[in-house]
Motif scaffolding. Structure first.
Motif, PDB file in Angstrom:
ATOM      1  N   TRP A 184      34.409  44.079  31.399  1.00 28.84           N
ATOM      2  CA  TRP A 184      35.120  42.813  31.548  1.00 28.84           C
ATOM      3  C   TRP A 184      36.417  42.826  30.754  1.00 28.84           C
ATOM      4  CZ3 TRP A 184      36.022  38.969  34.434  1.00 28.84           C
ATOM      5  CH2 TRP A 184      36.496  37.754  33.954  1.00 28.84           C
ATOM      6  N   GLY A 185      36.389  43.405  29.552  1.00 30.22           N
ATOM      7  CA  GLY A 185      37.610  43.494  28.750  1.00 30.22           C
ATOM      8  C   GLY A 185      38.673  44.356  29.405  1.00 30.22           C
ATOM      9  N   THR A 186      38.245  45.475  30.026  1.00 32.69           N
ATOM     10  CA  THR A 186      39.199  46.345  30.714  1.00 32.69           C
ATOM     11  C   THR A 186      39.831  45.644  31.904  1.00 32.69           C
ATOM     12  OG1 THR A 186      37.902  48.288  30.044  1.00 32.69           O
ATOM     13  CG2 THR A 186      39.470  48.576  31.848  1.00 32.69           C
ATOM     14  N   SER A 215      43.819  44.904  32.330  1.00 33.46           N
ATOM     15  CA  SER A 215      44.555  45.354  33.515  1.00 33.46           C
ATOM     16  C   SER A 215      45.268  44.188  34.185  1.00 33.46           C
ATOM     17  CB  SER A 215      43.590  46.023  34.507  1.00 33.46           C
ATOM     18  OG  SER A 215      42.940  47.126  33.915  1.00 33.46           O
ATOM     19  N   LEU A 216      44.578  43.057  34.296  1.00 31.48           N
ATOM     20  CA  LEU A 216      45.209  41.879  34.888  1.00 31.48           C
ATOM     21  C   LEU A 216      46.391  41.411  34.052  1.00 31.48           C
ATOM     22  CD1 LEU A 216      45.216  39.647  37.000  1.00 31.48           C
ATOM     23  CD2 LEU A 216      43.573  38.390  35.609  1.00 31.48           C
ATOM     24  N   LEU A 266      50.272  41.104  35.386  1.00 33.30           N
ATOM     25  CA  LEU A 266      51.016  39.845  35.286  1.00 33.30           C
ATOM     26  C   LEU A 266      52.280  40.017  34.448  1.00 33.30           C
ATOM     27  CD1 LEU A 266      48.111  37.268  34.780  1.00 33.30           C
ATOM     28  CD2 LEU A 266      49.422  37.730  36.861  1.00 33.30           C
ATOM     29  N   ALA A 267      52.198  40.790  33.367  1.00 32.37           N
ATOM     30  CA  ALA A 267      53.384  41.030  32.546  1.00 32.37           C
ATOM     31  C   ALA A 267      54.449  41.803  33.329  1.00 32.37           C
ATOM     32  CB  ALA A 267      52.996  41.792  31.274  1.00 32.37           C
ATOM     33  N   ALA A 268      54.011  42.781  34.132  1.00 33.26           N
ATOM     34  CA  ALA A 268      54.965  43.543  34.936  1.00 33.26           C
ATOM     35  C   ALA A 268      55.653  42.653  35.971  1.00 33.26           C
ATOM     36  CB  ALA A 268      54.246  44.707  35.622  1.00 33.26           C
TER      37      ALA A 268
END
Length: 403
Positions: free
Chosen positions: A273-275, A279-280, A284-286
């Protein structure tokens, strides 16, 4: 250096410019941190006291413990292997809530103690590695999610309970004296194994003992009959803080059991769940950074550059790229822009062949059919033709100025 002056501004970013650039990223990181803390706070109590007979939350088992006490069964909670093995006996039921958490040598010690106790041992959701050590001759396989299932066996406790919510693991035995109930996929999810004067019960899922599920179907009836067959119940909650878990087992049995565990079994479920969250956040930052890319902003150069140097540099770039078409168009466009005011053509029509070409002969007082090709013709075929075009444009502009 002559003709070169220092710019009035520095190329280094000011503190305000740095803050403007990074404040969005810092805000996004702050939101992620706050959201993570809030999520951890909300979910921190979801499984507090899992299968703990002292816990009254939805995942605890206080309800079944209180019902057993009302029926005269004493309930004692232990968290260490030494206390659990010391409490077993013919009048005692030992409930092991998480046998998969036990180290291989702990499982061997527990098996040795229960085999000679003549009491009952109940194992909850015992997986393949722990079953091979605790109950030799029995195999554990996945039986799917927890669902309502019928007994389909001759065990009195199961038949009187009726439909029960079971699942998780199914168990198969090889030539042992067993009774299997509540099958799923051909394998019983509740297995009773007779061992001399005592017995062992395997429950594929511990969910029927939870407070929020005890009242469903025949869960309470089955739980009370399986755990209340003896006057004493020892509720063993294996703990990672148990000092016996740190002892090393150098025997072959412990080594072979440890080797059966894959790398994936050692990874906590929370890491997946942390990974996914990380990744999300990266995606979103990109996307956020990509949307900030706008048009180029002209900035003042740190030094002043001569116009001749800029022209020469651009010419070298055109030559290196063999961009004769771009160079010719640049020369023609500049010539048309300078000719338009000299011959009375509005700036908006300076690049219109139908307006500019007829006006040039009218100013010169002559007719020349080559003006169309000179001002709006194709790109030169080689460098020599490009040089000739530049000379012809200079000559035309000079004639217009002196006419």
């Amino acid at each position: 250096m002559t003709g070169v002056t220092a710019a009035s501004t520095s190329s280094a970013l000011t503190s305000h410019q740095v803050w403007v650039r990074i404040r969005g990223l810092l805000l996004a990181l702050l939101v992620l941190v706050v959201a993570g803390i809030a999520l951890a706070t909300v979910r921190s109590g979801d499984q507090h006291g899992l299968l703990d007979p002292r816990s009254a939350d939805r995942y605890g088992s206080r309800a079944v413990a209180e019902l057993l006490k009302e029926r005269g069964v004493s309930v004692r909670v232990v968290t260490t292997l030494d206390n659990a093995t010391a409490a077993v006996g013919p009048d005692t039921t030992l409930l092991v809530t998480s046998p998969n958490l036990l180290a291989p040598h702990q499982q061997s010690e527990l098996r040795a103690a229960t085999d000679s106790s003549a009491g009952r041992t109940v194992l909850l959701a015992a997986g393949p590695p722990s079953v091979r050590t605790l109950v030799p001759g029995v195999r554990a396989k996945s039986a799917g999610p927890v669902a309502t299932r019928s007994p389909e066996c001759s065990l009195p406790a199961a038949r009187s309970a009726g439909d029960v919510e079971t699942g998780g693991y199914g168990y198969a035995s090889d030539g042992l004296d067993t009774i299997g109930c509540f099958p799923s996929g051909g394998l019983p999810t509740v297995l009773l194994l007779e061992q001399g004067a005592g017995d062992t019960v395997l429950l594929g899922s511990p969910d029927l003992l939870r407070n929020d599920r005890l009242a469903n179907q025949g869960n309470a009836s089955l739980a009370l009959q399986l755990l209340g067959s003896r006057p004493h119940l020892v509720w063993y909650l294996p703990s990672l803080a148990d000092t016996s878990a740190a002892a090393e087992n150098e025997g072959a049995e412990g080594a072979s059991t440890s080797d059966d565990r894959s790398f994936a079994d050692l990874i906590p479920q929370g890491w997946l769940w942390g990974t996914l969250q990380l990744s999300l956040a990266i995606v979103l930052a990109a996307i956020w950074r990509a949307r900030r890319l706008g048009p180029l902003v002209a900035e003042r150069l740190p030094v002043a550059i001569r116009a001749s140097e800029s022209t020469e540099g651009r010419a070298r770039l055109y030559r290196k790229a063999n961009a004769r078409d771009r160079a010719a168009e640049s020369l023609r466009s500049a010539t048309r822009t300078r000719l338009a005011p000299l011959i009375g053509v509005p700036p908006r029509d300076a690049h219109s062949p139908s307006v500019l070409v007829p006006a040039v002969p009218a100013r010169l007082g002559s007719t020349d059919d080559s003006l169309q090709t000179l001002l709006f013709g194709p790109a030169p075929s080689d460098d020599a033709a490009l040089v000739r075009l530049a000379d012809q444009l200079d000559t035309l502009e000079r004639e217009v100025r002196t006419s």
